[in-house]
Design a protein around this motif. Structure first.
Motif, short mmCIF file in Angstrom:
data_model
loop_
_atom_site.label_atom_id
_atom_site.label_comp_id
_atom_site.label_asym_id
_atom_site.label_seq_id
_atom_site.Cartn_x
_atom_site.Cartn_y
_atom_site.Cartn_z
N GLN A 17 0.81 -1.20 0.00
CA GLN A 17 0.00 0.00 0.00
C GLN A 17 0.86 1.26 0.00
N PRO A 41 -8.62 -1.11 -11.20
CA PRO A 41 -8.55 -2.51 -10.78
C PRO A 41 -7.17 -2.93 -10.29
N GLU A 44 -6.87 -1.71 -6.76
CA GLU A 44 -7.73 -2.53 -5.89
C GLU A 44 -7.10 -3.90 -5.62
N LYS A 45 -6.49 -4.46 -6.64
CA LYS A 45 -5.92 -5.81 -6.51
C LYS A 45 -4.63 -5.80 -5.71
#
Length: 356
Positions: A17, A41, A44-45
């Protein structure tokens, strides 16, 4: 690879992160499609933040950053000719195609990508076209339908929009003058062919509005500054379908090219950059991009997954530059030709522009 280990290792999600990747692309509707299909995406992944930046031509800041030793971008979306040149200059990281994800049926990436889509230092994401578009409200009778009509200001009066570079102007002049698409580079490789192209351009020179950035052709049409212009097909599609503009595309003599993802040497986040590149050029993500813009995916396995536009009703197939019908008179970019002849043709083009 540090990032791969971090992503796969147990309990290290927080470390992912804290990672980020800076992607430099072309802005506009194209950037929007990449944000929707790749960036969101991916974040998010993986938990990796994606920062998007726009440039008129991302190859320009890439080269400048590498030469200055101050690289801030991680992944750059660039044209094939620039990918080849910058790789030869040692500005890009080499990419092993064996590390790219296979097709859903297990076909290796090297066999799944359309020929020419994999280069030593870059991986293609889309095929795109530079066709002609016109404002339908400007023609009450017969409408233009060919490249020759673009040059016929007597039959179809009004200003024309053309890019201020020889690559996407000289070929169109030859197409309009009757040269077959598969003979364009042969003609441009001769003094006679070059003279023929400039003679054709002479016929509309006083009626041309020159553009340099991708957003300009659509704006020129929308503002009524031109009645016809060449431009990127995805931009036209977004204006026509997304915004309801009264435009129509002429596919005759479209100029086709690929865009490629490349990672510069000195990238501040090289591991995250490679993970992003792999994710964005996977079968599903390439197909997903076609929900948002009319560019053809670079993988064969993506074609069957291309369906409707984000409005849920517009079939994307007929709007793709790679549509079989649209390919009949298309001219594919030849980076080797432009590597050999680009400098001399650009010099002559600039001299021609400056002359009265």
């Amino acid at each position: 690879m540090i990032l791969t280990t971090a992503l796969c290792g147990l309990g290290l999600a927080a470390q992912a992160q804290n990672q980020e990747v800076n992607v430099v692309s072309w802005g506009g509707a194209y950037e929007k499609s990449q944000v929707q299909a790749y960036n969101m995406p991916f974040a998010e992944k993986t938990g990796i933040k994606v920062n998007m930046m726009a440039a008129d031509n991302p190859a320009t800041p890439l080269k400048a950053q590498v030469e200055a030793g101050n690289v801030t971008g991680d992944v750059f979306d660039i044209e094939v000719s620039d990918a080849i040149r910058l790789c030869d200059e040692g500005a890009l990281v080499e990419i092993d195609p064996a590390t790219l994800p296979p097709a859903p049926d297990g076909t290796p990436a090297e066999q799944d990508f359309i020929p020419g889509a994999l280069r030593e230092c870059a991986v293609a994401n889309i095929f795109w076209g530079t066709p002609i578009a016109f404002d339908t409200t400007k023609f009450s009778g017969e409408k233009p339908s060919t490249a020759a009509d673009f040059f016929d200001t007597a039959k179809f009066p009004g200003k024309r929009g053309l890019p201020k570079n020889p690559k996407r102007t000289l070929y169109l002049a030859l197409i309009a003058d009757g040269v077959a698409p598969d003979q364009i580079y042969e003609a441009l490789g001769t003094p006679e062919g070059v003279d023929r192209a400039f003679a054709k351009l002479d016929t509309i020179k006083k009626d041309v509005v020159w553009w340099e950035a991708g957003a300009q052709p659509v704006q020129l049409l929308a503002d009524g500054e031109v009645v016809m212009t060449t431009g990127y097909n995805g931009r036209f599609f977004d204006a026509m379908v997304g915004e309801g503009k009264p435009f129509e595309i002429i596919w005759d003599g479209q100029y086709m090219d690929m865009d490629m993802f490349a990672i510069p040497k000195g990238s501040p986040n090289p591991e995250a950059a490679l993970e992003y590149l792999k994710f964005a050029t996977s079968t599903e993500q390439l197909a997903n991009q076609a929900k948002y813009i009319a560019y053809g995916p670079s993988r064969k396995s993506s074609a069957a997954l291309v369906g409707l536009y984000e409005d849920g009703k517009t079939e994307m197939g007929p709007h793709m530059p790679t549509n079989e019908e649209h390919m009949k008179t298309a001219v594919m970019d030849d980076p080797e030709f432009w590597a050999d002849h680009g400098a001399e043709l650009t010099e002559r083009f600039n001299s021609w522009l400056a002359a009265n």
